[in-house]
Every structure is written in C-alpha cells, then in structure tokens.
Design a protein around this motif. Structure first.
Motif, PDB file in Angstrom:
ATOM      1  N   PRO A 169      -9.584   1.274 -43.158  1.00  0.00           N
ATOM      2  CA  PRO A 169     -10.179   2.355 -43.040  1.00  0.00           C
ATOM      3  C   PRO A 169     -10.112   2.975 -41.498  1.00  0.00           C
ATOM      4  CG  PRO A 169     -11.852   1.003 -43.758  1.00  0.00           C
ATOM      5  CD  PRO A 169     -10.726   0.267 -43.665  1.00  0.00           C
ATOM      6  N   PHE A 170      -9.955   4.286 -41.007  1.00  0.00           N
ATOM      7  CA  PHE A 170     -10.297   4.505 -39.747  1.00  0.00           C
ATOM      8  C   PHE A 170     -10.837   5.930 -39.915  1.00  0.00           C
ATOM      9  CE2 PHE A 170      -6.537   6.891 -40.743  1.00  0.00           C
ATOM     10  CZ  PHE A 170      -6.380   7.929 -39.952  1.00  0.00           C
ATOM     11  N   ALA A 171     -11.430   6.545 -38.862  1.00  0.00           N
ATOM     12  CA  ALA A 171     -12.061   7.518 -38.679  1.00  0.00           C
ATOM     13  C   ALA A 171     -11.321   8.615 -38.460  1.00  0.00           C
ATOM     14  CB  ALA A 171     -13.193   7.460 -37.442  1.00  0.00           C
ATOM     15  N   GLY A 172     -10.462   9.153 -39.467  1.00  0.00           N
ATOM     16  CA  GLY A 172      -9.625  10.298 -39.199  1.00  0.00           C
ATOM     17  C   GLY A 172      -8.826  10.240 -40.846  1.00  0.00           C
ATOM     18  N   VAL A 173      -7.996  11.657 -40.704  1.00  0.00           N
ATOM     19  CA  VAL A 173      -7.494  11.894 -41.896  1.00  0.00           C
ATOM     20  C   VAL A 173      -5.787  11.670 -41.781  1.00  0.00           C
ATOM     21  CG1 VAL A 173      -7.171  13.746 -43.570  1.00  0.00           C
ATOM     22  CG2 VAL A 173      -9.437  13.422 -42.471  1.00  0.00           C
ATOM     23  N   VAL A 174      -5.224  11.137 -42.494  1.00  0.00           N
ATOM     24  CA  VAL A 174      -3.801  10.960 -42.551  1.00  0.00           C
ATOM     25  C   VAL A 174      -3.225  11.797 -43.449  1.00  0.00           C
ATOM     26  CG1 VAL A 174      -3.629   9.116 -44.419  1.00  0.00           C
ATOM     27  CG2 VAL A 174      -1.909   9.340 -42.713  1.00  0.00           C
ATOM     28  N   VAL A 175      -1.836  12.400 -42.977  1.00  0.00           N
ATOM     29  CA  VAL A 175      -0.966  13.503 -43.656  1.00  0.00           C
ATOM     30  C   VAL A 175       0.325  12.874 -43.540  1.00  0.00           C
ATOM     31  CG1 VAL A 175      -0.374  15.800 -44.007  1.00  0.00           C
ATOM     32  CG2 VAL A 175      -2.787  15.178 -43.242  1.00  0.00           C
ATOM     33  N   ILE A 176       0.909  12.974 -44.636  1.00  0.00           N
ATOM     34  CA  ILE A 176       2.401  12.272 -44.513  1.00  0.00           C
ATOM     35  C   ILE A 176       3.175  13.665 -45.202  1.00  0.00           C
ATOM     36  CG2 ILE A 176       4.002  10.744 -45.724  1.00  0.00           C
ATOM     37  CD1 ILE A 176       2.245   9.390 -43.545  1.00  0.00           C
ATOM     38  N   PHE A 177       4.197  13.882 -44.499  1.00  0.00           N
ATOM     39  CA  PHE A 177       5.123  14.785 -44.831  1.00  0.00           C
ATOM     40  C   PHE A 177       6.358  14.048 -45.239  1.00  0.00           C
ATOM     41  CE2 PHE A 177       2.474  17.525 -42.133  1.00  0.00           C
ATOM     42  CZ  PHE A 177       2.437  18.592 -42.823  1.00  0.00           C
ATOM     43  N   GLY A 178       6.709  13.662 -46.368  1.00  0.00           N
ATOM     44  CA  GLY A 178       7.454  12.696 -46.901  1.00  0.00           C
ATOM     45  C   GLY A 178       8.953  13.338 -47.385  1.00  0.00           C
ATOM     46  N   LEU A 179       9.952  12.781 -46.573  1.00  0.00           N
ATOM     47  CA  LEU A 179      11.396  13.304 -46.790  1.00  0.00           C
ATOM     48  C   LEU A 179      12.367  12.263 -47.500  1.00  0.00           C
ATOM     49  CD1 LEU A 179      11.867  14.605 -43.248  1.00  0.00           C
ATOM     50  CD2 LEU A 179      10.686  15.831 -45.023  1.00  0.00           C
ATOM     51  N   GLY A 180      11.563  11.136 -47.992  1.00  0.00           N
ATOM     52  CA  GLY A 180      12.419  10.114 -48.966  1.00  0.00           C
ATOM     53  C   GLY A 180      11.875   9.826 -50.326  1.00  0.00           C
ATOM     54  N   GLU A 181      11.888   8.675 -50.411  1.00  0.00           N
ATOM     55  CA  GLU A 181      11.536   7.917 -51.749  1.00  0.00           C
ATOM     56  C   GLU A 181       9.973   8.171 -51.649  1.00  0.00           C
ATOM     57  OE1 GLU A 181      12.930   6.884 -54.443  1.00  0.00           O
ATOM     58  OE2 GLU A 181      14.758   7.705 -53.585  1.00  0.00           O
ATOM     59  N   PRO A 182       9.237   8.174 -52.826  1.00  0.00           N
ATOM     60  CA  PRO A 182       7.450   8.055 -52.867  1.00  0.00           C
ATOM     61  C   PRO A 182       7.160   6.783 -52.501  1.00  0.00           C
ATOM     62  CG  PRO A 182       8.584   9.329 -54.840  1.00  0.00           C
ATOM     63  CD  PRO A 182       9.795   8.528 -54.067  1.00  0.00           C
ATOM     64  N   ILE A 183       5.805   6.727 -51.894  1.00  0.00           N
ATOM     65  CA  ILE A 183       5.308   5.496 -51.368  1.00  0.00           C
ATOM     66  C   ILE A 183       4.130   5.116 -52.240  1.00  0.00           C
ATOM     67  CG2 ILE A 183       3.794   4.644 -49.647  1.00  0.00           C
ATOM     68  CD1 ILE A 183       5.193   6.314 -47.725  1.00  0.00           C
ATOM     69  N   ALA A 195      14.315   3.367 -49.416  1.00  0.00           N
ATOM     70  CA  ALA A 195      14.407   4.040 -48.075  1.00  0.00           C
ATOM     71  C   ALA A 195      13.449   5.429 -48.250  1.00  0.00           C
ATOM     72  CB  ALA A 195      15.765   4.744 -47.918  1.00  0.00           C
ATOM     73  N   THR A 196      12.437   5.316 -47.196  1.00  0.00           N
ATOM     74  CA  THR A 196      11.674   6.500 -46.952  1.00  0.00           C
ATOM     75  C   THR A 196      11.848   7.046 -45.718  1.00  0.00           C
ATOM     76  OG1 THR A 196       9.220   6.973 -47.494  1.00  0.00           O
ATOM     77  CG2 THR A 196       9.773   4.901 -46.540  1.00  0.00           C
ATOM     78  N   GLU A 197      11.462   8.142 -45.317  1.00  0.00           N
ATOM     79  CA  GLU A 197      11.353   8.889 -44.080  1.00  0.00           C
ATOM     80  C   GLU A 197      10.277   9.904 -44.346  1.00  0.00           C
ATOM     81  OE1 GLU A 197      14.719  11.344 -41.301  1.00  0.00           O
ATOM     82  OE2 GLU A 197      15.174  10.331 -43.211  1.00  0.00           O
ATOM     83  N   GLY A 198       9.773  10.404 -42.940  1.00  0.00           N
ATOM     84  CA  GLY A 198       8.838  11.359 -42.860  1.00  0.00           C
ATOM     85  C   GLY A 198       8.112  11.551 -41.595  1.00  0.00           C
ATOM     86  N   VAL A 199       7.164  12.472 -41.649  1.00  0.00           N
ATOM     87  CA  VAL A 199       6.415  12.520 -40.471  1.00  0.00           C
ATOM     88  C   VAL A 199       4.940  12.338 -40.708  1.00  0.00           C
ATOM     89  CG1 VAL A 199       5.707  14.249 -38.685  1.00  0.00           C
ATOM     90  CG2 VAL A 199       8.243  14.387 -39.513  1.00  0.00           C
ATOM     91  N   GLN A 200       4.233  11.567 -39.901  1.00  0.00           N
ATOM     92  CA  GLN A 200       2.816  11.273 -40.098  1.00  0.00           C
ATOM     93  C   GLN A 200       2.089  11.914 -39.014  1.00  0.00           C
ATOM     94  OE1 GLN A 200       1.822   7.157 -40.835  1.00  0.00           O
ATOM     95  NE2 GLN A 200      -0.063   7.295 -39.845  1.00  0.00           N
ATOM     96  N   VAL A 201       0.997  12.470 -39.560  1.00  0.00           N
ATOM     97  CA  VAL A 201      -0.213  13.372 -38.625  1.00  0.00           C
ATOM     98  C   VAL A 201      -1.222  12.727 -38.868  1.00  0.00           C
ATOM     99  CG1 VAL A 201      -0.870  15.363 -38.011  1.00  0.00           C
ATOM    100  CG2 VAL A 201       1.324  15.530 -38.773  1.00  0.00           C
ATOM    101  N   ASN A 202      -2.042  12.112 -37.904  1.00  0.00           N
ATOM    102  CA  ASN A 202      -3.420  11.780 -38.085  1.00  0.00           C
ATOM    103  C   ASN A 202      -4.280  12.865 -37.430  1.00  0.00           C
ATOM    104  OD1 ASN A 202      -2.572   9.507 -39.191  1.00  0.00           O
ATOM    105  ND2 ASN A 202      -3.115   8.029 -37.608  1.00  0.00           N
TER     106      ASN A 202
END
Length: 273
Positions: free
Chosen positions: A45-59, A89-96
């Motif tokens: 855990p960390f004190a934030g919110v993670v957002v993944i915009f996924g462009l490849g295979e699901p995680i 293969a997975t690809e995307g952008v992560q925003v915390n």
C-alpha cells in the motif's frame, strides 16, 4: 520526459506532470512489459491512487478482497497489498494521483474506491475508453505522456475543487509522515473528530487514522530499503517497538520488514506470503 530505462522485461519512461497537475499527480510514466514466464509482483500500500491506461494484455490483480483481470483500472487507497500478475505482453501509462486529485478526476466519494481495484470505465465512463484509444494511436512515448497530461489537465480543471481544509489536513499529515496525532489535527482545524473522519472518507477514502498508518508504513519501508537498521526505523517511525512494526508489515504487505527491504529478482515472485 526523462530517458527510457530497461529493467529485465520492463521498459519504462518517466514524465514530469505539467504545472497544473503537479499538486495532483505524483508519478506519470509509460511502460511496456514482456517476460518468458508469468511475473508476480507484490504492490504494498501507498498513500495515493493508481490509475492504469492499459494498451496491451490485461493484468491479473489479486489480494485480500481483490481478484480481477483488467487492462485499464483504478486502485483507491489500500491498507493491504495487491499482487499483479503479468502474463504476455502488456503496455500502458501509469498515473499515481493524490487522493484529492483522484476525487476531482473521478467526481465521486473516494470511500467508494477505498480497498478496491475497479475497471477504469466504472469510474470514468466513456471518457476512459476514448482516452485509451487516443493514447494507443500515439506510438511515441514522449507524445503519449504529453497527450495524457493534456487530457487529465482538461478533465481535472473542469471539475469542482476539493475542500481546501481537507487538502491542508492531508498535507499536514503527509509532512509528519503519519506521526501527527489525529486529535491534534482535528483541533488545528477546529473540527470534531467525527467531522474530520467524515470529510476524509469523502475526499481521501479512509479515516485519518488509517491514512496515517499507511504513511507510517511508507516511511518505514523507505528507510529499510535505504539500509537503515530495523530497530532504529521502528523508533523513528512511531512504532511501539520492532515487534509492532513487524506485525504491521505482515498485515499490510504480507511480508516481514527484511523481505520487503531486500532486492526483488526480476521474473520471480517479489515477496513470499
């Protein structure tokens, strides 16, 4: 954007959020992952919110109360770990995001997302799918991060501002690394404890006490990874003793402090339960 880095099967590039987003976004990165065998990685855990915009295979996502397989998702504040499983293969952008940034982005009480990982469509509606399509159409990572910065800026700027008093309380608690007594925080605001808890549930997602516990854990984990002694770390981070810290680490990370501090070999399970 900083240079691209390669670690094992992971390639990633970090971006710097624009001026408007900096109070809300703590991390912005593009990534691609591919491994010969499925990779399990424990996410404490960390004190934030993670957002993944996924462009490849699901995680794959699993942990206490969580079992999903998603390409694009959001994870609210947690006080326990989540394991991610990369297969293919997975690809995307992560925003915390800070919780207050997520509150503006999603436009819903953050208590609805606490301890949960949900499809991005569930919290952003059609905007999520449109954003993923636009990001996928931009092959250059520098341009992709710039596009996401613009999309997030436009959406957050159009949303109502969060309660500035909750923002002040969040920063005050963050600056103390979770050590500030909650009664003192409420007193400084002139609020009752009950009202402070209510505002935190709406704007942050968890009670101030639960948030402070996550911040204390983050502080301790950072010290241990820097090679500082466990006994000194327990005292510096406000645990009663080292045994108290050990119990918190097992409950929140599913690991001992020693396990969490050691390097994680790429391509293997990060931490044993």
């Amino acid at each position: 954007m900083d240079g691209t880095a390669v670690t094992g099967g992971l390639t990633f590039a970090e971006g710097r959020p624009g001026a408007f987003l900096r109070p809300y976004v703590t991390e912005l990165s593009a990534y691609a992952e591919r491994y010969e065998e499925p990779l399990i990685r424990r996410q404490p855990p960390f004190a934030g919110v993670v957002v993944i915009f996924g462009l490849g295979e699901p995680i794959g996502l699993s942990g206490p109360g969580t079992r999903e397989r998603l390409a694009s998702f959001a994870g609210g504040l947690h006080d326990v770990y989540v394991d991610t499983v990369i297969a293919g293969a997975t690809e995307g952008v992560q925003v915390n995001l800070t919780p207050l940034g997520a509150r503006r982005l999603f436009g819903l009480p953050m208590s609805e997302l606490a301890h949960r990982v949900v499809s991005l469509d569930d919290v952003l509606g059609p905007w999520a799918g449109a954003a993923v399509e636009r990001l996928a159409a931009v092959p250059d990572w520098h341009d992709r991060l710039a596009l996401l910065d613009a999309l997030l800026t436009r959406r957050i700027h159009a949303a109502p501002e969060s309660d500035p008093r909750v923002g002040w309380a969040w920063r005050r608690l963050r600056a103390s690394r979770g050590a500030l007594p909650i009664a003192e925080l409420a007193g400084e605001l002139g609020w009752s404890h009950r009202h402070l808890v209510s505002r935190f549930h709406d704007q942050i997602g968890m009670s101030p006490k639960a948030v402070a516990r996550v911040m204390r854990f983050e502080h301790a984990a950072g010290r241990l990874r820097a090679g500082l002694p466990a006994a000194d770390t327990a005292a510096a981070c406000g645990y009663y003793d080292q045994a108290h810290m050990n119990r918190d680490f097992r409950a929140m990370a599913g690991a001992t402090p020693r396990q969490l501090a050691r390097p994680w070999p790429e391509g293997s399970v990060a931490v044993s339960g």
